[in-house]
Design a protein around this motif. Structure first.
Motif, short mmCIF file in Angstrom:
data_model
loop_
_atom_site.label_atom_id
_atom_site.label_comp_id
_atom_site.label_asym_id
_atom_site.label_seq_id
_atom_site.Cartn_x
_atom_site.Cartn_y
_atom_site.Cartn_z
N LEU A 341 56.06 -4.49 2.58
CA LEU A 341 56.24 -5.41 3.71
C LEU A 341 55.13 -6.47 3.72
N ILE A 342 53.89 -6.01 3.48
CA ILE A 342 52.76 -6.95 3.46
C ILE A 342 52.95 -7.97 2.33
N ARG A 343 53.46 -7.47 1.20
CA ARG A 343 53.66 -8.36 0.05
C ARG A 343 54.77 -9.38 0.35
N ASP A 345 56.34 -10.23 3.52
CA ASP A 345 56.47 -10.95 4.78
C ASP A 345 55.46 -12.10 4.87
N ARG A 346 55.67 -13.09 4.04
CA ARG A 346 54.75 -14.24 4.05
C ARG A 346 55.55 -15.53 3.95
N GLY A 347 54.93 -16.58 4.44
CA GLY A 347 55.63 -17.87 4.43
C GLY A 347 55.33 -18.65 3.17
N MET A 349 53.26 -21.36 0.66
CA MET A 349 51.85 -21.46 0.26
C MET A 349 51.19 -22.61 1.02
N ILE A 350 50.15 -22.29 1.78
CA ILE A 350 49.43 -23.33 2.51
C ILE A 350 47.96 -23.24 2.14
N TYR A 351 47.47 -24.28 1.48
CA TYR A 351 46.07 -24.31 1.05
C TYR A 351 45.19 -24.82 2.18
N GLN A 352 43.88 -24.63 2.02
CA GLN A 352 42.93 -25.29 2.90
C GLN A 352 42.42 -26.48 2.08
N GLY A 444 67.06 -15.94 7.59
CA GLY A 444 66.34 -14.82 8.20
C GLY A 444 66.57 -14.71 9.69
N VAL A 453 67.08 -10.90 6.01
CA VAL A 453 65.70 -11.37 5.96
C VAL A 453 65.11 -11.30 4.55
N HIS A 456 65.59 -14.49 2.80
CA HIS A 456 64.65 -15.47 3.36
C HIS A 456 63.29 -15.31 2.66
N THR A 537 35.41 -25.55 9.00
CA THR A 537 36.68 -24.97 8.58
C THR A 537 37.72 -26.06 8.31
N PRO A 538 38.22 -26.12 7.09
CA PRO A 538 39.29 -27.10 6.84
C PRO A 538 40.59 -26.64 7.50
N ARG B 3 57.38 -12.71 12.85
CA ARG B 3 56.64 -12.08 11.76
C ARG B 3 56.29 -10.65 12.14
N VAL B 5 54.15 -8.84 10.11
CA VAL B 5 52.76 -8.66 9.66
C VAL B 5 51.94 -9.80 10.26
N ALA B 46 44.32 -19.31 1.36
CA ALA B 46 45.55 -19.20 0.55
C ALA B 46 45.36 -18.16 -0.55
#
Lengths: 720, 95
Positions: A341-343, A345-347, A349-352, A444, A453, A456, A537-538, B3, B5, B46
């Motif tokens: 689930l942790i692996r 359930d992510r959106g 890629m958003i960099y800083q 989803g 889901v 998604h 923090t960026p 979500r 998580v 990220a």
């Protein structure tokens, strides 16, 4: 007498007695309102005993049933009970009755939008050209002459009546209405009422408009007309009354939203520009394009979120291919372990980003990334476990949509900028973009008929992988990746870069990922800003820059926010225009500061019109649940005192005055100058301050010089 | 769709909040260093997310180490540069 005509299908609706009615315009411009015979079949499956009982129950009510084999998306061919009724209204009644008595059975094809049903039955789509035969009252034959995917669909010339009000009628009752029809202009005074009513009726009957475009029509004008002239019917179809949907507050996309009351017409359209979600961006052309491809009426597409449109498109694909459409979602999420689930359930890629000022930055975008992934990787709930299966329902629905949008975009690039078709093409392209934007989220969505889901999550997982591949390719070619944001990356190379330098990277990314990439542009300079709370923090979505052609791109600044007053936003805009003239924005900071001082002086001298100082704040909760009387709560209280029904999600307009808050425009001398000055200064510093300070991250040089406290050892007493 | 998580930013915020007792007992100067150390992980959110670790603070610690290594490397470069300048000045002075 039978007549055969060529024309366009404008709308379809049900009369209260259940008769389907079609509104058509023929080639000579004649408007037709015709009845149509539209039988409806829905399907039922479930346990044998329940099914047998349901069969007996229907037989006792003289409803015809039949055993058939139909295709379920997940189970393949399966036996079902087919229930056929002569029209959609009786089908709805039987379905609801059956569902109430047999809640354990599964129902399919039971609650489809009428436009979808008609398109599935006849092949004629909304706004489509068609051939029809009629005896003057009933459609005898209807056949399609074009496809919703045609790039240049023909359309009838529409009669559009615009109705404008002098101001927000909820704050002060208007004294007149401004009406515009082609070259005609009318100002109708609301007093005396009788004369107003007679004039309005006369104009409606003289122009017989197809579209009534209003301001506040949903929330004020139509309720007002119904109250003062209850017998006055604004519909073209005399057999229908104006349909009113009540106002509601909803929670969607992480926000509290308010949708005002809605007034729908029959035989013509009513669109309230102030109460239509996307109308400001896509206009009538865009709303018609949405109706053309989704089969939802124009009055719906102008007001609804595009998600409903995607669902309708999936339904039509299923209907045309004989796939059962469940009345409620049936596919639940599969069980899995915590680490899975942790692996998963992510959106995206958003960099800083690397905070600072950069010159010569290229922005590279994946074109329609998520829908392209869904089509390329065949992502559909039923193909999740079988990636090599033939294209699934979702990719089959999306492929023509993607193709059409791409073709419209390509056409736009070839047109001369003065070409009058550009605005319409842009609106249609933008309308299709919104469908593509929401199609991924609907995979989803908890209530999506064909959603799951896991599909998604698979899209976002692939998108992250593609973006990382793009990053690796950029770095291999000697670029520094400054930022990545879901489907775009910002790259930079010391010593400058031009379009030709980036071309090999675009080719390499496209070759590796098989998804189209475009160069959004080369920024002459680009500034990534840090967080307002913590300068170290960026943050991913606060930046501004100017492209080589002088176009500005701004994200996350005050001028993009709805609650910024027009004055503060215009000062920010002016600052950016000054900076945009330079090769390096830092060269023009002093000039921008002069501008800010000048505007602050104008403000303190009362030279700023109060109209541009209006603040708009959306109420995040019901007015009575505010514990502290902030400005929005004060404005809500003032409006409530005037009898306005204030609800969560509403956007309230007010001014800061010396007495606190006013919902009426104050005199310039009453404006709270200090408060507006603070707002303007904050808006200016948001841009200028980072340009004057050295880049704070990633090394934090300031903290290296934090003096460590010195604790000198106490002198050792003598004699010890 | 909600979500299930919590986001990484939220998890790191919670871990930092849990460290408040530790931070409070530090001297003011050390508190500033700790704040800078924790903040130095933020530009790598990220990458920490991409690590897919059950306890993302471990990856955050690695990000902090990475920033420390970068600073050491920069300081080494600077020391080297200064040493070369000193050597040059010394040679000029002696010559």
């Amino acid at each position: 007498m039978k007549v055969e005509c060529l024309g366009w299908l404008m709308d379809v609706y049900l009369r209260p007695d259940g008769t389907p009615m079609l509104w058509l315009i023929d080639q000579t411009g004649k408007r037709w309102l015709l009845r149509m015979h539209l039988p409806v079949t829905f399907y039922v499956t479930g346990g044998r005993a329940d099914l047998r009982q349901a069969w007996r129950y229907l037989s006792s009510r003289s409803v015809s049933c039949e055993r058939q084999d139909r295709k379920d998306l997940f189970r393949g061919q399966c036996p079902v009970m087919a229930v056929t009724l002569p029209d959609p209204a009786s089908a709805q009644a039987v379905y609801h009755d059956l569902r109430r008595n047999f809640p354990l059975l599964d129902y399919y094809d039971a609650d489809l939008p009428l436009g979808v049903r008609l398109a599935g039955h006849t092949g004629v789509h909304l706004l489509g050209q068609c051939r029809f035969t009629t005896d003057g009252e009933q459609i005898l034959m209807l056949s399609p002459l074009d496809s919703p995917w045609d790039l240049d669909p023909s359309a009838p010339s529409l009669r559009i009546l615009e109705v404008e009000l002098p101001d927000d009628p909820h704050l002060s009752p208007p004294a007149w209405l401004d009406l515009r029809f082609q070259t005609f202009r009318y100002r109708l005074s609301l007093e005396p009422l009788r004369a107003f009513g007679a004039n309005l009726r006369a104009l409606l009957s003289r122009f017989d408009p197809d579209v009534i475009l209003t301001d506040y029509g949903d929330t004020w004008l139509f309720p007002f007309l119904q109250k003062v002239f209850p017998e006055f019917n604004l519909n073209r179809d005399p057999g229908m009354a104006v349909a009113v949907r009540p106002a509601r507050t909803l929670f969607a996309y992480g926000q509290v939203l308010y949708r005002g009351e809605q007034a729908f017409l029959f035989g013509r359209w009513h669109i309230d520009r102030r109460n239509a979600a996307l109308f400001g961006e896509i206009g009538l052309e865009g709303a018609m394009e949405l109706a053309r491809v989704t089969q939802l009426g124009v009055q719906e597409t102008a007001r609804k979120s595009p998600g409903a449109g995607i669902t309708a498109m999936q339904m039509l694909t299923a209907l045309q291919e004989g796939v059962l459409i469940p009345a409620v979602k049936q596919q639940a999420e599969s069980p899995r372990t915590l680490s899975d689930l942790i692996r998963a359930d992510r959106g995206g890629m958003i960099y800083q980003p690397l905070v600072g000022v950069y010159r010569h930055v290229a922005e590279i975008d994946f074109a329609s990334m998520y829908p392209s992934i869904m089509v390329q990787a065949n992502i559909s709930p039923e193909t999740l476990a079988h990636p090599d299966a033939p294209p699934g329902l979702i990719p089959r629905t999306l492929t023509p949509l993607l193709r059409k949008r791409l073709a419209l975009k390509q056409r736009l690039q070839t047109l001369d900028p003065r070409d009058e078709r550009i605005a319409g093409l842009k609106a249609r392209q933008s309308a299709l973009k919104w469908l593509l934007v929401v199609c991924f989220g609907y995979l989803g969505y908890k209530n999506a008929r064909f959603g799951k889901v896991e599909s998604h999550e698979k899209v976002t997982a692939l998108s992250r992988e593609l973006l990382l591949q793009a990053k690796e390719l950029a770095e291999e070619q000697g670029f520094t990746v400054l930022h990545m944001y879901v489907d775009s990356l910002f790259v930079h190379r010391e010593g400058g870069l031009c379009r030709e330098d980036v071309a090999p990277l675009l080719e390499a990314i496209q070759a590796r990922t098989s998804i189209g990439v475009t160069l959004e542009g080369i920024y002459r300079w680009l500034v990534f800003l840090p967080s307002r709370q913590d300068g170290r923090t960026p943050v991913p979505n606060r930046y501004f820059g100017v492209f080589e052609d002088g176009t500005l791109k701004v994200r996350g600044l005050a001028l993009r926010r709805h609650d910024t007053c027009a004055f503060a936003a215009s000062v920010q805009g002016e600052i950016l225009r000054i900076l945009a003239q330079a090769e390096d924005p830092r060269e023009r900071v002093a000039d921008a500061r002069v501008l800010v001082q000048r505007e602050l002086q104008r403000l303190s001298r009362g030279q700023i019109p109060p109209a541009v100082l209006k603040v708009a704040v959306k109420l995040s909760r019901a007015p009575e649940s505010f514990r502290k009387p902030g400005p929005a709560a004060q404005a809500a209280r003032l409006l409530a005192e005037r009898g306005v029904a204030v609800r969560a999600g509403m956007r309230l307009h007010f001014w800061f005055t010396r007495q606190g808050v006013s919902v009426d425009m104050p005199a310039p001398s009453m404006v709270d100058v200090d408060r507006y000055a603070r707002l303007v200064q904050r808006a200016a510093e948001e841009i200028l301050q980072p340009l004057e300070s050295p880049p704070p991250v990633p090394f934090q040089p300031r903290l290296l010089f934090v003096p460590l406290p010195v604790h000198p050892l106490a002198p050792i007493p003598e004699g010890q | 769709m909600g979500r299930t998580v919590p986001t990484l930013t939220r998890q790191l915020n919670e871990t930092e909040a849990a460290l408040q007792g530790f931070r409070r007992a530090l001297r003011r100067s050390d508190q500033l260093l700790l704040d800078a150390l924790l903040a130095s992980a933020r530009p790598h959110l990220a990458a920490i997310t991409a690590s897919e670790m059950l306890l993302p603070f471990e990856a955050a610690l690695l990000a902090m180490l990475l920033e420390q290594s970068r600073r050491v490397m920069l300081l080494e470069q600077e020391v080297q540069h200064l040493q070369q300048e000193i050597a040059l000045l010394r040679r000029n002075h002696e010559g």
